[in-house]
Design a protein around this motif. Structure first.
Motif, PDB file in Angstrom:
ATOM      1  N   TYR A   1      42.674  47.500  53.990  1.00  0.00           N
ATOM      2  CA  TYR A   1      44.039  48.180  54.489  1.00  0.00           C
ATOM      3  C   TYR A   1      43.877  48.648  55.976  1.00  0.00           C
ATOM      4  O   TYR A   1      42.821  49.335  56.378  1.00  0.00           O
ATOM      5  N   ALA A   2      45.010  48.503  56.737  1.00  0.00           N
ATOM      6  CA  ALA A   2      44.712  49.025  58.289  1.00  0.00           C
ATOM      7  C   ALA A   2      46.331  49.284  58.544  1.00  0.00           C
ATOM      8  O   ALA A   2      47.294  48.773  57.937  1.00  0.00           O
ATOM      9  N   TRP A   3      46.505  50.121  59.587  1.00  0.00           N
ATOM     10  CA  TRP A   3      47.904  50.368  60.072  1.00  0.00           C
ATOM     11  C   TRP A   3      48.293  49.120  60.886  1.00  0.00           C
ATOM     12  O   TRP A   3      47.621  48.760  61.912  1.00  0.00           O
TER      13      TRP A   3
ATOM     14  N   THR B   1      45.367  49.468  67.053  1.00  0.00           N
ATOM     15  CA  THR B   1      43.995  49.773  67.387  1.00  0.00           C
ATOM     16  C   THR B   1      43.827  51.254  67.712  1.00  0.00           C
ATOM     17  O   THR B   1      42.703  51.802  67.781  1.00  0.00           O
ATOM     18  N   ILE B   2      44.778  51.877  68.060  1.00  0.00           N
ATOM     19  CA  ILE B   2      44.864  53.328  68.750  1.00  0.00           C
ATOM     20  C   ILE B   2      44.853  54.293  67.228  1.00  0.00           C
ATOM     21  O   ILE B   2      44.570  55.567  67.363  1.00  0.00           O
ATOM     22  N   ALA B   3      45.256  53.477  66.246  1.00  0.00           N
ATOM     23  CA  ALA B   3      45.317  54.480  64.876  1.00  0.00           C
ATOM     24  C   ALA B   3      43.928  54.641  64.468  1.00  0.00           C
ATOM     25  O   ALA B   3      42.924  53.773  64.741  1.00  0.00           O
ATOM     26  N   THR B   4      43.805  55.606  63.473  1.00  0.00           N
ATOM     27  CA  THR B   4      42.232  55.889  62.903  1.00  0.00           C
ATOM     28  C   THR B   4      42.033  54.464  61.908  1.00  0.00           C
ATOM     29  O   THR B   4      42.984  53.924  61.288  1.00  0.00           O
ATOM     30  N   ALA B   5      40.945  54.214  62.128  1.00  0.00           N
ATOM     31  CA  ALA B   5      40.421  53.070  61.224  1.00  0.00           C
ATOM     32  C   ALA B   5      40.141  53.332  59.784  1.00  0.00           C
ATOM     33  O   ALA B   5      39.462  54.173  59.723  1.00  0.00           O
ATOM     34  N   ASN B   6      40.429  52.183  59.141  1.00  0.00           N
ATOM     35  CA  ASN B   6      39.551  52.275  57.613  1.00  0.00           C
ATOM     36  C   ASN B   6      38.319  52.256  57.694  1.00  0.00           C
ATOM     37  O   ASN B   6      37.396  51.704  58.053  1.00  0.00           O
ATOM     38  N   PRO B   7      37.732  53.675  57.079  1.00  0.00           N
ATOM     39  CA  PRO B   7      36.547  53.910  57.342  1.00  0.00           C
ATOM     40  C   PRO B   7      35.541  52.801  56.392  1.00  0.00           C
ATOM     41  O   PRO B   7      34.457  52.657  57.137  1.00  0.00           O
ATOM     42  N   VAL B   8      35.747  52.347  55.347  1.00  0.00           N
ATOM     43  CA  VAL B   8      34.905  51.407  54.653  1.00  0.00           C
ATOM     44  C   VAL B   8      34.900  50.108  55.534  1.00  0.00           C
ATOM     45  O   VAL B   8      33.922  49.469  55.436  1.00  0.00           O
ATOM     46  N   ALA B   9      36.042  49.732  56.007  1.00  0.00           N
ATOM     47  CA  ALA B   9      36.136  48.440  57.064  1.00  0.00           C
ATOM     48  C   ALA B   9      34.884  48.753  58.333  1.00  0.00           C
ATOM     49  O   ALA B   9      34.214  47.952  58.474  1.00  0.00           O
ATOM     50  N   LEU B  10      34.964  50.138  58.925  1.00  0.00           N
ATOM     51  CA  LEU B  10      34.033  50.192  59.912  1.00  0.00           C
ATOM     52  C   LEU B  10      32.690  50.118  59.347  1.00  0.00           C
ATOM     53  O   LEU B  10      31.771  49.477  59.963  1.00  0.00           O
ATOM     54  N   ILE B  11      32.551  50.428  58.032  1.00  0.00           N
ATOM     55  CA  ILE B  11      31.137  50.451  57.542  1.00  0.00           C
ATOM     56  C   ILE B  11      30.711  48.984  57.328  1.00  0.00           C
ATOM     57  O   ILE B  11      29.528  48.567  57.509  1.00  0.00           O
TER      58      ILE B  11
END
Length: 302
Positions: A183-185, A194-204
Motif C-alpha cells: 500500500y502507498a499513497w 513521494t513526499i508522503a510517509t512511506a509504507n514502513p514494511v515496504a521500506l524494510i
C-alpha cells in the motif's frame, strides 16, 4: 601528535609453558521492550470522523473517505526478537622460547529492526620473544578482521510512527501491483506521492543496503639494550592500519517510496591507510647525584 595524548593499545600475550586452549561464547536474545504510544486504527478512524462531522456538519469530507478498514500496528510490523551469538577460541603457549598467542573470533548479531544484522570474523596473532640474554625484546602482533553489515532501512522507524494505522500492509487492488502490492499513497495519475510517509514494511523489505569491510592492523616494537654502553637503549616502533570497504544500497524499480525515479542503485568503495614508524635512542644513567636522561630519534606518520 602527543599534544592530545598518545593512544596505547595493549593485547594479551603468550606465556611460556604448555599449550593452552580456551573458548568463550555467549548467546543473547534482544527484544523491543516499549513502543511509541500511537492511536490504533479504530481510534484514528473515530478521531478523524468525529472531527470532520463536527467541522463540516456531516459532510463526507475527503479525509474521512481516505480512511482504510485495517488496524495495523506498524511498529510491531518492523521489529522482531533477535538472536545473536559470539564465539572466541584462543591458543597460547611457547615453542623454542617463542611465546605466542593466536585467537579467532566470530560474531553474528541480529538487529531488532527487521532486515538488519552484522557478521564479523577476526584473527589475532601475537608473538613476544626475548633474545640475546634479555637484551633484545620483540613484541609483534597482527590482527585481521572481515565484517559484513546489513544496514536495512532506518527510515522505517519514523515511518512506523507516522503512517496511517487504518491502511493495510499490502493490497490486492491492481493500482498497487506495480509497487510490489505494498500500500502507498498514490496521486490521481496512479503514481506514488513521494513526499508522503512511506509504507514502513515496504521500506524494510524493499531495501538491500549492505557493506563488507576488511581491516588489517600490524604492530612491531623492538627494544635493544646496547651492550657496549650501559644505559643506552634503542627502540623501533612500527605499525600500520589498512582497511578497505565496499558497499551498496539498492531499491527495486517497484519501490514506491524511492524519490527521484523508479528505484535506486548506489555503490561505494573506500580505502584507508595509516602507517607509523618511530626510531629513537635513549640514554639513562645515574652517576653519583647526577642523572642523565637523553632521548633522540625520528618519527614518521602517514
Amino acid at each position: 601528535r602527543a599534544s592530545n595524548g598518545v593512544i596505547i593499545i595493549t593485547t594479551k600475550k603468550g606465556k611460556e609453558g604448555k599449550v593452552q586452549i580456551g573458548y568463550n561464547g555467549n548467546f543473547s536474545v534482544s527484544s523491543p521492550i516499549d513502543y511509541v504510544d500511537v492511536l490504533s486504527g479504530d481510534e484514528y478512524r473515530d478521531m478523524v470522523t468525529d472531527l470532520y462531522l463536527q467541522e463540516y456538519s456531516g459532510i463526507n469530507d475527503d479525509a474521512v473517505a481516505l480512511l482504510g478498514n485495517e488496524n495495523t500496528d506498524w511498529q510491531k510490523q518492523i521489529y522482531r526478537d533477535a538472536f545473536s551469538h559470539d564465539h572466541n577460541v584462543t591458543v597460547s603457549g611457547s615453542t623454542k622460547n617463542l611465546p605466542y598467542r593466536v585467537s579467532y573470533g566470530y560474531t553474528d548479531q541480529v538487529g531488532i529492526l527487521k532486515n538488519t544484522d552484522s557478521k564479523r570474523h577476526s584473527l589475532n596473532i601475537n608473538v613476544n620473544p626475548t633474545l640475546l640474554n634479555g637484551d633484545l625484546t620483540v613484541n609483534a602482533s597482527l590482527k585481521g578482521s572481515f565484517a559484513k553489515e546489513n544496514f536495512g532501512n532506518e527510515g522505517a522507524v519514523g515511518a512506523a510512527i507516522a503512517f496511517d494505522p487504518t491502511q493495510p500492509i499490502r493490497s490486492s487492488d491492481p493500482a498497487y501491483a506495480p509497487f510490489g502490492g505494498y500500500y502507498a499513497w498514490l496521486a490521481d495519475n496512479g503514481q506514488p506521492i513521494t513526499i508522503a510517509t512511506a509504507n514502513p514494511v515496504a521500506l524494510i523489505e524493499q531495501t538491500d543496503n549492505r557493506s563488507e569491510v576488511s581491516r588489517l592492523i600490524g604492530t612491531l616494537k623492538v627494544d635493544y639494550q646496547i651492550p657496549f654502553l650501559e644505559g643506552l637503549k634503542a627502540t623501533v616502533n612500527a605499525g600500520f592500519d589498512i582497511s578497505e570497504s565496499d558497499g551498496y544500497n539498492y531499491a527495486p524499480p517497484s519501490a514506491a517510496w524511492s524519490s527521484g525515479g523508479p528505484g535506486s542503485k548506489n555503490d561505494y568503495t573506500a580505502e584507508n591507510r595509516n602507517e607509523l614508524l618511530d626510531i629513537y635512542l635513549n640514554y639513562n644513567r645515574q652517576v653519583g647525584k647526577h642523572k642523565f636522561d637523553v632521548t633522540g630519534g625520528y618519527s614518521y606518520q602517514h
